[in-house]
Motif scaffolding. Structure first.
Motif, mmCIF file in Angstrom:
data_model
loop_
_atom_site.group_PDB
_atom_site.id
_atom_site.type_symbol
_atom_site.label_atom_id
_atom_site.label_comp_id
_atom_site.label_asym_id
_atom_site.label_seq_id
_atom_site.Cartn_x
_atom_site.Cartn_y
_atom_site.Cartn_z
ATOM 1 N N SER A 75 13.471 14.156 37.512
ATOM 2 C CA SER A 75 14.020 14.109 38.875
ATOM 3 C C SER A 75 13.950 12.666 39.329
ATOM 4 N N VAL A 76 14.758 12.360 40.343
ATOM 5 C CA VAL A 76 14.593 11.030 40.939
ATOM 6 C C VAL A 76 13.529 11.080 42.029
ATOM 7 N N GLY A 77 13.473 12.200 42.772
ATOM 8 C CA GLY A 77 12.494 12.346 43.850
ATOM 9 C C GLY A 77 11.097 12.487 43.269
ATOM 10 N N LEU A 100 21.737 10.064 37.987
ATOM 11 C CA LEU A 100 22.255 11.184 38.781
ATOM 12 C C LEU A 100 22.952 10.759 40.065
ATOM 13 N N ARG A 242 15.682 16.502 51.022
ATOM 14 C CA ARG A 242 14.600 17.474 50.845
ATOM 15 C C ARG A 242 14.516 18.320 52.124
ATOM 16 N N HIS A 290 19.979 23.974 45.653
ATOM 17 C CA HIS A 290 19.441 22.680 45.189
ATOM 18 C C HIS A 290 20.105 22.275 43.858
ATOM 19 N N MET A 302 19.486 13.247 32.483
ATOM 20 C CA MET A 302 18.152 13.189 33.102
ATOM 21 C C MET A 302 17.071 13.578 32.094
HETATM 22 C C1 DGY Z 1 15.936 15.016 42.176
HETATM 23 O O1 DGY Z 1 16.243 14.498 41.099
HETATM 24 O O2 DGY Z 1 15.061 14.550 42.900
HETATM 25 C C2 DGY Z 1 16.624 16.280 42.520
HETATM 26 O O3 DGY Z 1 16.605 16.564 43.859
HETATM 27 C C3 DGY Z 1 15.994 17.415 41.751
HETATM 28 O O4 DGY Z 1 14.752 17.701 42.287
#
Ligand code: DGY
Length: 324
Positions: A75-77, A100, A242, A290, A302
C-alpha cells in the motif's frame, strides 16, 4: 545468505510468493481470516520480515514479533503501522508509492463523475425496469466540466486528480496542502491552473471537494460538521483517502440536514463497511469497496514492488521504496 522467516499477511500473486520462497521460508496467514489467525500468531515470534496490507500492526503485534526487521506494506498509505515504535525498534517500513498514482486518480475521477452524474443510480433505474419514458428533472445530475475542483492534499495522487480536472475538464483547481507547494516546480503542467489556498477557503469556494490527504493525528476527523458547514450549498464531496479523516455522523447530517448534494466514498471508518451503516444505502451516497488501486496492472505492480522491497531489506540492501 541465510534463509529468513517471512510472514505474508495478505494474499500475494503466486509469482511474488515464489520469489520470496526462493530465498526464504514463507508462512502465509491472513489474520483477517478467522481460520488463519492462529497460524499468524504462531508465525509472529519467528518472523524476520512481514509483507501484506489492510491489517493494523500495532504495538502489541510488534511485542509478539521480537525478530522483526522489516514490514513491507502493499500500500502507499502507512496509517496501519505505529511509526514511532517501528523507528524505536529499528524496523524498516517499506510501501508502494508511485506505481498506483494514476490508477487511484482514475478511480477518484470515476467516482467523482459517477456521483455528480448519478451513474450508478441511473444504471439501476434501467436495470430495475423503470426506463419507460424519458427521465424527469428529479433524476438530472450536475455538470462536472468547468466546476471549481477543490483538492485536499496535493501529493502525487492529488496532483494527478488535478491534472484530470484542469486539463481534461476545464476545471479551475484550488487546493489545500500542509506544506507550501511550488506548482511551477512540482507540477509544471498545472502552473496557472492550480492555486494553493487555506483549507477553509478551499471548502468555501469549491463545487466539488476531493479528499486525498494521508491519515495522521493531524487529519483524523478533519472533515467534521464545521468543515461540511463551510462547503457551498449543493457541493459534492469525494473521499479517496481514508475513512477516519471524516466524521461519518457529521457527513450524514450534512447530507440529510445540511446542503451537501452528494458524496462519493471509496473508504470508510470501518472496512468492510458494516451492513448496518446508513452510508451503505443512502440515496445520495455512491459507495465503493476501497478500490482506488484495484486494477490487474496496478495491484500486480504493487505486489512486485513490495516483494522487491522486502527482499532487498532482508539482503541488507537499501529498498526501492522505504517510508521515511
Ligand atoms: C493504499 O495503497 O494506501 C490503498 O489505499 C490501499 O490501502
Amino acid at each position: 545468505m541465510a534463509r529468513k522467516n517471512v510472514l505474508v499477511f495478505r494474499e500475494l500473486p503466486p509469482e511474488q510468493l515464489d520469489r520470496i520462497a526462493a530465498a526464504h521460508d514463507v508462512t502465509v496467514a491472513n489474520p483477517r481470516v478467522a481460520d488463519q489467525r492462529e497460524a499468524f500468531e504462531r508465525a509472529l515470534p519467528w518472523a524476520d520480515g512481514m509483507i501484506g496490507s489492510s491489517f493494523s500492526i500495532d504495538q502489541s503485534v510488534l511485542d509478539r514479533a521480537p525478530r522483526l526487521k522489516v514490514i513491507s506494506s502493499v500500500s502507499v498509505g502507512v496509517d496501519n503501522y505505529p511509526l514511532a515504535a517501528l523507528r524505536a525498534r529499528g524496523i524498516t517500513l517499506c510501501h508502494t508509492p508511485g506505481v498506483l498514482t494514476e490508477t487511484t486518480a482514475d478511480t477518484i475521477f470515476a467516482l467523482l463523475m459517477a456521483t455528480c452524474r448519478r451513474v450508478v443510480e441511473l444504471a439501476n433505474h434501467v436495470r430495475e425496469g423503470h426506463w419507460t419514458r424519458n427521465i424527469g428533472e428529479e433524476l438530472f445530475g450536475t455538470d462536472v466540466h468547468g466546476k471549481t475542483l477543490g483538492i485536499l492534499g496535493f501529493g502525487r495522487i492529488g496532483q494527478a486528480v488535478a491534472r484530470r480536472g484542469a486539463l481534461g475538464f476545464g476545471m479551475p483547481v484550488i487546493f489545500h496542502n500542509r506544506s507550501q507547494v511550488d506548482v511551477v516546480q512540482a507540477a509544471p503542467d498545472l502552473a496557472g491552473r492550480a492555486q494553493q489556498l487555506p483549507l477553509d477557503d478551499v471548502l468555501k469556494r469549491a463545487d466539488i471537494v476531493v479528499l486525498v490527504l494521508p491519515l495522521s493525528e493531524q487529519t483524523r476527523g478533519l472533515m467534521d460538521a464545521r468543515a461540511f458547514g463551510l462547503m457551498k450549498p449543493n457541493a459534492v464531496f469525494i473521499n479517496g483517502a481514508r475513512g477516519a479523516i471524516v466524521s461519518e455522523p457529521d457527513l450524514l447530517a450534512a447530507l440529510d440536514h445540511g446542503t451537501l448534494q452528494a458524496a462519493g466514498l471509496d473508504v470508510f471508518a470501518t472496512e468492510p463497511l458494516p451492513q448496518s451503516s446508513p452510508l451503505r444505502t443512502h440515496p445520495r451516497v455512491t459507495p465503493l469497496p476501497h478500490v482506488g488501486s484495484a486494477t490487474h496492472e496496478t495491484r500486480h505492480a504493487m505486489a512486485t514492488l513490495a516483494t522487491s522491497n522486502l527482499l532487498q531489506v532482508l539482503a541488507g540492501e537499501m529498498p526501492a521504496a522505504v517510508y521515511r
